[in-house]
Design a protein around this motif. Structure first.
Motif, mmCIF file in Angstrom:
data_model
loop_
_atom_site.group_PDB
_atom_site.id
_atom_site.type_symbol
_atom_site.label_atom_id
_atom_site.label_comp_id
_atom_site.label_asym_id
_atom_site.label_seq_id
_atom_site.Cartn_x
_atom_site.Cartn_y
_atom_site.Cartn_z
ATOM 1 N N ALA A 138 0.832 -1.210 0.000
ATOM 2 C CA ALA A 138 0.000 0.000 0.000
ATOM 3 C C ALA A 138 0.863 1.253 0.000
ATOM 4 O O ALA A 138 0.563 2.230 -0.707
ATOM 5 C CB ALA A 138 -0.923 -0.007 1.216
ATOM 6 N N LYS A 139 1.954 1.265 0.754
ATOM 7 C CA LYS A 139 2.829 2.441 0.791
ATOM 8 C C LYS A 139 3.546 2.661 -0.527
ATOM 9 O O LYS A 139 3.846 3.808 -0.906
ATOM 10 C CB LYS A 139 3.844 2.287 1.920
ATOM 11 C CG LYS A 139 3.288 2.551 3.304
ATOM 12 C CD LYS A 139 4.398 2.629 4.338
ATOM 13 C CE LYS A 139 3.848 3.106 5.685
ATOM 14 N NZ LYS A 139 4.918 3.258 6.698
ATOM 15 N N ALA A 140 3.840 1.595 -1.252
ATOM 16 C CA ALA A 140 4.543 1.723 -2.534
ATOM 17 C C ALA A 140 3.727 2.498 -3.554
ATOM 18 O O ALA A 140 4.286 3.049 -4.511
ATOM 19 C CB ALA A 140 4.888 0.343 -3.073
ATOM 20 N N ALA A 141 2.403 2.563 -3.350
ATOM 21 C CA ALA A 141 1.557 3.312 -4.287
ATOM 22 C C ALA A 141 1.846 4.807 -4.242
ATOM 23 O O ALA A 141 1.459 5.541 -5.160
ATOM 24 C CB ALA A 141 0.082 3.052 -3.974
ATOM 25 N N TYR A 142 2.521 5.301 -3.184
ATOM 26 C CA TYR A 142 2.879 6.717 -3.102
ATOM 27 C C TYR A 142 4.030 7.065 -4.055
ATOM 28 O O TYR A 142 4.276 8.236 -4.321
ATOM 29 C CB TYR A 142 3.309 7.071 -1.673
ATOM 30 C CG TYR A 142 2.163 7.350 -0.728
ATOM 31 C CD1 TYR A 142 1.474 8.555 -0.778
ATOM 32 C CD2 TYR A 142 1.779 6.408 0.210
ATOM 33 C CE1 TYR A 142 0.433 8.819 0.098
ATOM 34 C CE2 TYR A 142 0.734 6.653 1.093
ATOM 35 C CZ TYR A 142 0.063 7.864 1.027
ATOM 36 O OH TYR A 142 -0.981 8.111 1.890
ATOM 37 N N TYR A 143 4.732 6.081 -4.536
ATOM 38 C CA TYR A 143 5.946 6.325 -5.314
ATOM 39 C C TYR A 143 5.710 6.012 -6.783
ATOM 40 O O TYR A 143 4.847 5.215 -7.138
ATOM 41 C CB TYR A 143 7.095 5.481 -4.755
ATOM 42 C CG TYR A 143 7.392 5.790 -3.313
ATOM 43 C CD1 TYR A 143 8.287 6.800 -2.965
ATOM 44 C CD2 TYR A 143 6.750 5.093 -2.284
ATOM 45 C CE1 TYR A 143 8.544 7.102 -1.639
ATOM 46 C CE2 TYR A 143 7.000 5.388 -0.952
ATOM 47 C CZ TYR A 143 7.904 6.383 -0.635
ATOM 48 O OH TYR A 143 8.158 6.680 0.680
ATOM 49 N N PRO A 144 6.511 6.630 -7.664
ATOM 50 C CA PRO A 144 6.310 6.416 -9.102
ATOM 51 C C PRO A 144 6.710 5.005 -9.522
ATOM 52 O O PRO A 144 7.498 4.332 -8.854
ATOM 53 C CB PRO A 144 7.218 7.474 -9.738
ATOM 54 C CG PRO A 144 8.269 7.745 -8.717
ATOM 55 C CD PRO A 144 7.588 7.610 -7.404
ATOM 56 N N SER A 145 6.159 4.606 -10.651
ATOM 57 C CA SER A 145 6.506 3.318 -11.242
ATOM 58 C C SER A 145 7.317 3.550 -12.510
ATOM 59 O O SER A 145 7.112 4.537 -13.227
ATOM 60 C CB SER A 145 5.249 2.516 -11.575
ATOM 61 O OG SER A 145 4.455 3.207 -12.533
ATOM 62 N N LEU A 146 8.265 2.694 -12.779
ATOM 63 C CA LEU A 146 9.133 2.795 -13.952
ATOM 64 C C LEU A 146 8.963 1.541 -14.777
ATOM 65 O O LEU A 146 9.187 0.425 -14.299
ATOM 66 C CB LEU A 146 10.591 2.961 -13.528
ATOM 67 C CG LEU A 146 11.633 2.895 -14.655
ATOM 68 C CD1 LEU A 146 11.403 4.016 -15.665
ATOM 69 C CD2 LEU A 146 13.047 2.949 -14.075
#
Length: 498
Positions: free
Chosen positions: A320-328
Motif C-alpha cells: 500500500a505504501k509503494a503506491a505513493y511512489y512512481p513506477s518505472l
C-alpha cells in the motif's frame, strides 16, 4: 533467419536480465519489515498429581501421533482418513492455489516477452489525405509481413513487487499450516469418535452381561415363587430391573451407530456401507509430556497459521505504501517487417525500438492514504487474532491436563466403588438365599453394581478422549520449522518458462 533471430534475442534477453536484476537489487523497499509481535505467555503449567514439570521429550510421534494408543483398528481408520477425507482434500487444493499464487508473484521478477506475427493485405485509397504534401496519389494494394517481438519490465524501485512476493509466500506458508491444522482436526475428531464408540461397546458388554445375570436371577426367583418361598413382589422387582437394563442396551445401539456414521464421513465412506465390529475398550492412555508453554508457539499449526497471516498483513502495508511512489516501466520492440515475404529475413527488414515511462498518481482523493490505513488496521486485527489463538491454546492444554488429573483420581475411586458393589451383591444374594433379607436388597445391589460399572467404563473412555484432546492441544507432534521449506523461489530457467 533463425540464426539471426536467435542471436538477436539471446543478446537482448541477456541484456534485459542483467538490467532488470541490477535495478531490482538496487531498489529500496518501503513499508515495515516483519517482526513477530509478542504474545501472551506463561512460565509453566498449573500441574497437579501425577503430572511433573519436564522438558519436551518428543513423546508424541511426528506425523502419526495416534500410534501412541497402540490400537491397530484406530491406525487403520486414521490412514483411511488421510487419503479419503474430503475436508482435508479441500484444504490441500487451497494449498495448491496458494502455491500457484506465490508462483505468479515470483514470475514478476522476470521481464515478459511476447510475439505477434501477422500478415495483412490492404488497399490504400487514391483519394487519401496527403497532409498538405503536393503529390499525385493513386490507389495502392500492398502486402505486409511482420514478425514483431515485444519485451517489457516494470522496475521494482520501491519494493511493491518484493512486498507482494513476501505476502504471497507468507500466505502460501499460512495455507500449509492450515493443512496441518485440518489434518490434526480430522485425525483427532476421528480418534475421539472412535474411543467414544469403544466406550459404548464396553457399556453394551456390561449391560449384556448384566441382562444375562438378571435373567438367571429371575429364573431363580420364579422357581422360589412357585415353591412358595418368594413373593410376587420379588418377581416383579427383578423383571422391572431386567427390562430396564435391556432397554438401556437397545438405546446404546443407537448412540453407537451415530458415532459409527460420524467415523464413516471422516474416512470418506458412505454411512450405510460402513461398519466397525464391536470391541471392548482395552486401551490405556499414553504417558504424555506437555513440555513448556512457550513450545506451543512452534508446535501448534493454528498458531503458526495466525503468525503467517500477520506476516501477510505486514507485507500488504508495504504494498500500500509503494503506491505513493512512481513506477518505472522499460519496454522494447523489435523484429522483421517486409512487403515481400522473400525479403523478410533481410537485414534491411529489421526494426527495433526501446523506451521507458514513469508513472505517478499526483492526486487520488485520499485513496492511497485510506489503503495504507486499511492495511495497517488489517495487520492490527491479525495481531489480535494471533494473541487470541495463543491464549486459547494455553486454555486447551491446561483444561486437558487438569481434566486428566481429575479423571485418574476418579477412575481409582470408581474402581473401588465397583469392587465394593460386587461384594455387596454377593453378600445380599447370600443373605437372601438364607432368608435373612428381602429380594429388594438384591435388586438394589444389582442396580448399584450396574451403575458403578457403567460409570467406570465412561471414565475410562473419557480418559482416552481427554488424552486425544491433549495431543491435539499440543499440536500433534507437528513443528513449525517445517514451514521453512514451503516457498517458491525464482530460478534462472523460469526466464523461458511460458
Amino acid at each position: 533467419m533463425r540464426k539471426a533471430m536467435r542471436a538477436c534475442f539471446t543478446g537482448a534477453r541477456t541484456t534485459w536480465v542483467v538490467l532488470a536484476t541490477g535495478i531490482f537489487v538496487a531498489g529500496c523497499t518501503v513499508g515495515p519489515n516483519y517482526k513477530r509481535p509478542s504474545a501472551p505467555s506463561t512460565v509453566k503449567w498449573d500441574l497437579t498429581e501425577p503430572w511433573r514439570e519436564g522438558d519436551p521429550k518428543d513423546s508424541i510421534p511426528k506425523g502419526q501421533w495416534w500410534t501412541v494408543f497402540h490400537d491397530e483398528d484406530l491406525n487403520t481408520l486414521e490412514a483411511q482418513s488421510l487419503v479419503a477425507n474430503q475436508t482435508l482434500k479441500v484444504s490441500l487444493a487451497r494449498l495448491e492455489q496458494a502455491r500457484a499464487t506465490a508462483a505468479i508473484q515470483v514470475a514478476t521478477v522476470f521481464p515478459t516477452l511476447g510475439t505477434d506475427p501477422n500478415v495483412t493485405r490492404q488497399r490504400l485509397s487514391g483519394n487519401r489525405a496527403t497532409n498538405g504534401v503536393p503529390i499525385q496519389l493513386k490507389p495502392v494494394t500492398q502486402n505486409t509481413y511482420a514478425v514483431p517481438f515485444t519485451v517489457s519490465y516494470e522496475v521494482d524501485l520501491f519494493g511493491r513487487r518484493r512486498r507482494s512476493i513476501e505476502a504471497a509466500e507468507a500466505s502460501y506458508q499460512a495455507n500449509a499450516a492450515d493443512v496441518e491444522n485440518v489434518r490434526l482436526l480430522v485425525t483427532s475428531q476421528l480418534a475421539g469418535d472412535y474411543f467414544n464408540l469403544r466406550e459404548l461397546d464396553s457399556e453394551m458388554q456390561i449391560l449384556t452381561r448384566t441382562v444375562e445375570a438378571l435373567q438367571k436371577g429371575l429364573d431363580l426367583v420364579n422357581s422360589r415363587h412357585k415353591g412358595g418361598v418368594a413373593s410376587g413382589l420379588d418377581v416383579a422387582q427383578e423383571e422391572t430391573l431386567l427390562n430396564t437394563t435391556h432397554t438401556q442396551a437397545v438405546l446404546l445401539q443407537q448412540q453407537r451407530k451415530f458415532f459409527e456414521d460420524a467415523i464413516a464421513v471422516l474416512v470418506g465412506q458412505p454411512a450405510p456401507d460402513f461398519h466397525i465390529e464391536p470391541r471392548v475398550l482395552n486401551a490405556e492412555p499414553p504417558a504424555l509430556d506437555t513440555g513448556l508453554p512457550s513450545d506451543l508457539l512452534e508446535r501448534r499449526p493454528d498458531i503458526a497459521e495466525a503468525e503467517r497471516q500477520m506476516a501477510v498483513a505486514n507485507a500488504e502495508i508495504g504494498v500500500a505504501k509503494a503506491a505513493y511512489y512512481p513506477s518505472l516501466n522499460i519496454f522494447g520492440q523489435g523484429g522483421w517487417q517486409s512487403a515481400d515475404i522473400a525479403k523478410l529475413a533481410n537485414a534491411g527488414s529489421a526494426f527495433w525500438a526501446l523506451g521507458a515511462n514513469v508513472g505517478e498518481a499526483i492526486f487520488t482523493g485520499g485513496a492511497r492514504r485510506a489503503q495504507v490505513q486499511f492495511a495497517r488496521a488489517g495487520y492490527d486485527a491479525n495481531v489480535a487474532s494471533y494473541r487470541q489463538t495463543v491464549l486459547a491454546a494455553f486454555q486447551e492444554v491446561q483444561d486437558q491436563v487438569t481434566g486428566l488429573a481429575v479423571l485418574i483420581q476418579a477412575q481409582q475411586s470408581q474402581q473401588q466403588a465397583v469392587d465394593a458393589a460386587r461384594r455387596t451383591l454377593d453378600i445380599s444374594t447370600s443373605r437372601y438365599s438364607g432368608g435373612l433379607v428381602s429380594y429388594l436388597d438384591v435388586v438394589t445391589a444389582q442396580q448399584n453394581l450396574l451403575t458403578d460399572e457403567q460409570e467406570l467404563a465412561v471414565i475410562q473412555g473419557q480418559r482416552l478422549i481427554s488424552s486425544v484432546l491433549l495431543v491435539k492441544a499440543l499440536g500433534g507432534g507437528w513443528d513449525a520449522s517445517s514451514l521453512a521449506a514451503v516457498q517458491v523461489k525464482p530460478k534462472a530457467k523460469d526466464i523461458i518458462t511460458p
